[in-house]
Write an enzyme that holds these catalytic residues in place. Structure first.
Site, PDB file in Angstrom:
ATOM      1  N   GLU A  25       1.567   0.837  -5.627  1.00  0.00           N
ATOM      2  CA  GLU A  25       2.603  -0.389  -5.876  1.00  0.00           C
ATOM      3  C   GLU A  25       3.069  -0.536  -6.679  1.00  0.00           C
ATOM      4  O   GLU A  25       4.726  -0.696  -6.947  1.00  0.00           O
ATOM      5  CB  GLU A  25       2.591  -1.469  -4.194  1.00  0.00           C
ATOM      6  CG  GLU A  25       3.175  -1.780  -3.675  1.00  0.00           C
ATOM      7  CD  GLU A  25       3.043  -3.366  -3.187  1.00  0.00           C
ATOM      8  OE1 GLU A  25       1.908  -3.354  -3.482  1.00  0.00           O
ATOM      9  OE2 GLU A  25       3.907  -4.205  -2.635  1.00  0.00           O
ATOM     10  N   ASP A  26       3.351  -1.395  -7.537  1.00  0.00           N
ATOM     11  CA  ASP A  26       4.220  -1.960  -8.785  1.00  0.00           C
ATOM     12  C   ASP A  26       4.155  -1.093 -10.222  1.00  0.00           C
ATOM     13  O   ASP A  26       4.785  -1.381 -10.757  1.00  0.00           O
ATOM     14  CB  ASP A  26       3.134  -3.105  -9.747  1.00  0.00           C
ATOM     15  CG  ASP A  26       2.639  -4.561  -8.174  1.00  0.00           C
ATOM     16  OD1 ASP A  26       3.211  -3.877  -7.180  1.00  0.00           O
ATOM     17  OD2 ASP A  26       2.140  -5.283  -8.211  1.00  0.00           O
TER      18      ASP A  26
END
Ligand code: MN
Length: 730
Positions: free
Chosen positions: A90-91
């Site tokens: 996600e990051d």
């Protein structure tokens, strides 16, 4: 991006070592260790230099989540690795494909699931019901994803203090609405409790602080009291040779607060601030269950029990797997106190839920409550996405449900939510039993299948091959399984009915020589009270409606239609203002000027018309100007004639007109007539009367034309038919 300071590195190192120490109990071999170590270093590298809002290095978050996954949920090495990697995709720039290459498909799919859950939650616009659904969808892939997500949420809640207020509120509301019930349902009691407590702390900081302060102020006094209460228990159980621990469990701020809210009482009136928990080591000689009851009976030698407050979750574990015997005893000061009796195994399940449950389950084969619930949720999720809110209702019900225990005729126990009916029970036994249920013998008495069940009822379902679900049943079931079975049955039947309806309809229309058209349906649907074609076909196929009087219906319907769209306009001077009416629907009950089509001469658009104002109702009755009736009225009440009336924007497609025909009869004249009217002119016939005598053909046709002009054109066409020599409008 700046790296971490030596102090940061030291903190990371320390937490990492703690995690490794915890992993000692879950790593079975070298490759388990390699996987976890590799996951840590990749995550550390991926989140390099990034800090959380609190300022601490980001990697501390996945490390903490992984530690919760091991210590508090008790998952294995793969889940721990996935927890370390949970924010990587996600990051950072890593992809799920990278995860698969580096860690294999299992971990990759968990990380993928976790990324999707995050995405569902970060979508601010999405409705909560839909979010809930998306999150639960991960259950159908791998339940570990939800367990890791719960660990993630727990750590975020523990570190919520550094978040801005609006973020805090968003996260706590999700936690209360979604994650705490999920934790409860998955049997993670301590996580559920902590999530609720932390939510309250951020939602109502002042109330929370007040209760916490009062609890601290009375803590010492309470501890002394608990010790005094426990002492004789300890003595008695030791005497009986039982290996056990006994402790006082002080209520959380959240549960005190809930009780104050529920009972509308101040803190000072919440007496049962603690419960007693006895955890015993089972012996091999007697089953755990008997030992629970043995301990209970020893306790009643010391304190008076409240006989109607025994909760036997040993014989009937809760749907989330919880097992324990709960008793309520009278304290010396007259307050009832709850005592929980559990074996070590039961304690483990109560604290760690699902994961512990699986650990103990490996010996037993049978599907239990957990599996059944998971299967239900999976089934629900695999159904085509209906209304998200309905779906949520169903799932929420299974999350929060309090249960009753009922029995089959053979004495098999079945658990159902409170409020379940005999019909729910029937579906719980088997979909076919549900689908053919006609009644129930409840405790040997015949009752309706809609009867609500009570704990302890014994139910036998009466079935009949000819019985089948109806839409009404949906109002009388509460379980997800029953609802879905009924809906899917109704859908199936509806599809069959639609097909049957289509063929019936087409056959009937062929008899009339009518080709179904959109126009035809616009006439039929309102007449049969249907809103769409499918409904019409389905009702027809299931014989709710029939086409016996379809010709009549067509006629009536067209009349309505005609009234609806026939409009007039008044013009000229010397008239009350309110008489200027544009595009006003005739037959409309509104305040506006009302027009009525005269039945005697039945004018259609294009005809020369004159109105007659009915002195009683004020309505204007519209006649053809040359109508005899009108002429007669005008001669007596000329003041009521309205001559400044003309056709306005008429949208109607057809108006009723009648023609009279005369000619020389011959074979095929009728076919030619119909051909000209319906095919060449595309006009619908309402009624056709033909008489033939002595070679003379006499006919009367009622038909729907769009205006006077097209009627005139039709007349011309009809006159061209061989044998027809006279066509008159009636
Ligand atoms: Mn996270």
């Amino acid at each position: 991006m700046a790296g971490y300071t030596p102090e940061d590195e030291q903190i990371i190192e320390q937490l990492y070592n703690e995690l490794l120490a915890s992993c000692d109990k879950i790593c079975k071999n070298e490759s388990d260790w390699d996987m976890i170590i590799k996951a840590f270093f990749l995550a550390k590298e991926a989140h390099k230099g990034v800090r959380r809002r609190s300022g601490e290095p980001y990697i501390l978050h996945p490390l903490s989540v992984a530690k919760i996954v091991v210590d508090e949920i008790g998952l294995g090495a793969k889940s721990t690795a996935a927890a370390l990697l949970h924010d990587v995709v996600e990051d950072t720039s890593y992809t799920v494909a990278d995860m698969e290459n580096l860690f294999g498909p299992k971990i990759a799919s968990m990380v993928d699931g976790l990324t999707k859950v995050s995405a569902a939650l970060s979508d601010d616009a999405s409705a909560q019901a839909e979010t809930f659904r998306k999150v639960l969808l991960t259950l159908s892939d791998d339940i570990r994803v939800i367990l890791i997500k719960l660990a993630d949420r727990l750590h975020n809640m523990r570190t919520l203090g550094s978040m801005p207020r609006n973020k805090q509120l968003k996260i706590t509301s999700e936690t209360m609405y979604l994650f705490a019930p999920l934790a409860y349902r998955l049997g993670l009691y301590s996580i559920k409790t902590e999530l609720e407590d932390l939510s309250l702390k951020y939602m109502y900081p002042e109330e929370y602080a007040a209760i916490e302060a009062k609890m601290q102020a009375t803590a010492e006094e309470r501890n002394v009291f608990i010790e005094k209460f426990i002492a004789p228990i300890r003595e008695k159980l030791t005497e009986a040779g039982i290996e056990f621990t006994v402790s006082g469990r002080v209520k959380t701020v959240f549960s005190v607060w809930s009780k104050m809210q529920r009972k509308k009482i101040p803190f000072e009136e919440v007496y049962d601030l603690f419960a007693i928990r006895i955890v015993f080591k089972p012996t091999d000689i007697v089953p755990e269950k008997s030992q629970c009851w043995h301990i209970y009976s020893l306790l009643t030698d010391i304190y008076s029990p409240k006989p109607d407050r025994i909760r036997d979750w040993v014989s009937f574990p809760k749907a989330n797997g919880y097992e324990a015997l709960h008793a309520t005893l009278m304290r010396p000061d007259g307050v009832w106190t709850e005592v929980q009796i559990r074996s070590e195994r039961m304690e483990d399940i109560a604290e760690r839920g699902l994961a512990a449950h699986w650990k103990y389950k490996q010996q037993q084969e049978a599907e239990d409550e957990y599996d059944r619930w998971l299967r239900d949720v999976r089934n629900a999720l695999s159904q085509p996405a209906g209304n998200a809110a309905d779906f949520l209702e169903n799932v929420k019900m299974t999350l929060y449900m309090t249960e009753i225990v009922v029995f089959t005729p053979k004495g098999e126990a079945r658990k159902l939510p409170v409020g379940a009916t005999a019909l729910d029970f029937a579906y719980d036994i088997h979909t076919n039993v549900g689908n053919t249920a006609i009644g129930a013998k409840i405790n040997h008495k015949i009752e309706s299948i809609y009867t609500k069940l009570k704990s302890g009822d014994q139910i036998q379902i009466l079935t009949a091959e000819t019985a089948h679900p109806t839409i009404e049943w949906l109002d009388h079931v509460g379980t997800m399984k029953a609802k879905q079975a009924i809906i899917s049955y109704l859908k199936r039947v509806r599809q069959n009915n639609i097909e049957r309806g289509i063929s019936t309809f087409e056959r009937r229309m062929r008899e009339f020589g009518i080709t179904p058209s959109a126009r035809l349906f616009r006439k039929l649907l309102p007449a049969y009270d249907c809103t769409n074609k499918d409904e019409f076909y389905s009702k027809l196929g299931s014989e709710i409606i029939n086409l016996n009087d379809v010709d009549k219906v067509l006629r009536q319907n067209s009349k309505n239609k005609m009234l609806k769209f026939w409009t007039f306009e008044l013009s000229g001077n010397n008239k009350p203002k309110d008489l200027v009416v544009r595009k006003q629907d005739v037959g409309d009950d509104s305040e506006a000027q009302k027009f009525i089509i005269a039945e005697c001469c039945n004018p259609i658009p294009g005809d020369n018309i004159t109105g007659y104002r009915d002195p009683r109702s004020g309505a204007i009755i519209v006649h053809k100007t040359d109508c005899e009736e009108l002429i007669s009225l005008g001669s007596q009440q000329g003041q009521n004639l309205v001559s400044n009336i003309k056709w306005s924007s008429y949208k109607a497609e057809s108006y009723l007109a009648e023609l009279q025909l005369r000619g020389i009869d011959r074979v095929g004249i009728l076919r030619d007539l119909v051909q000209v009217i319906t095919i060449e002119r595309n006009i619908n016939i309402r009624e056709l009367q033909i008489q033939s005598h002595d070679g003379i053909f006499d006919g009367k046709i009622s038909l729907y034309v769009s205006d006077a002009e097209s009627l005139a054109a039709l007349k011309d066409n009809l006159l061209k038919i061989k044998g027809i020599d006279k066509v008159d409008r009636l």
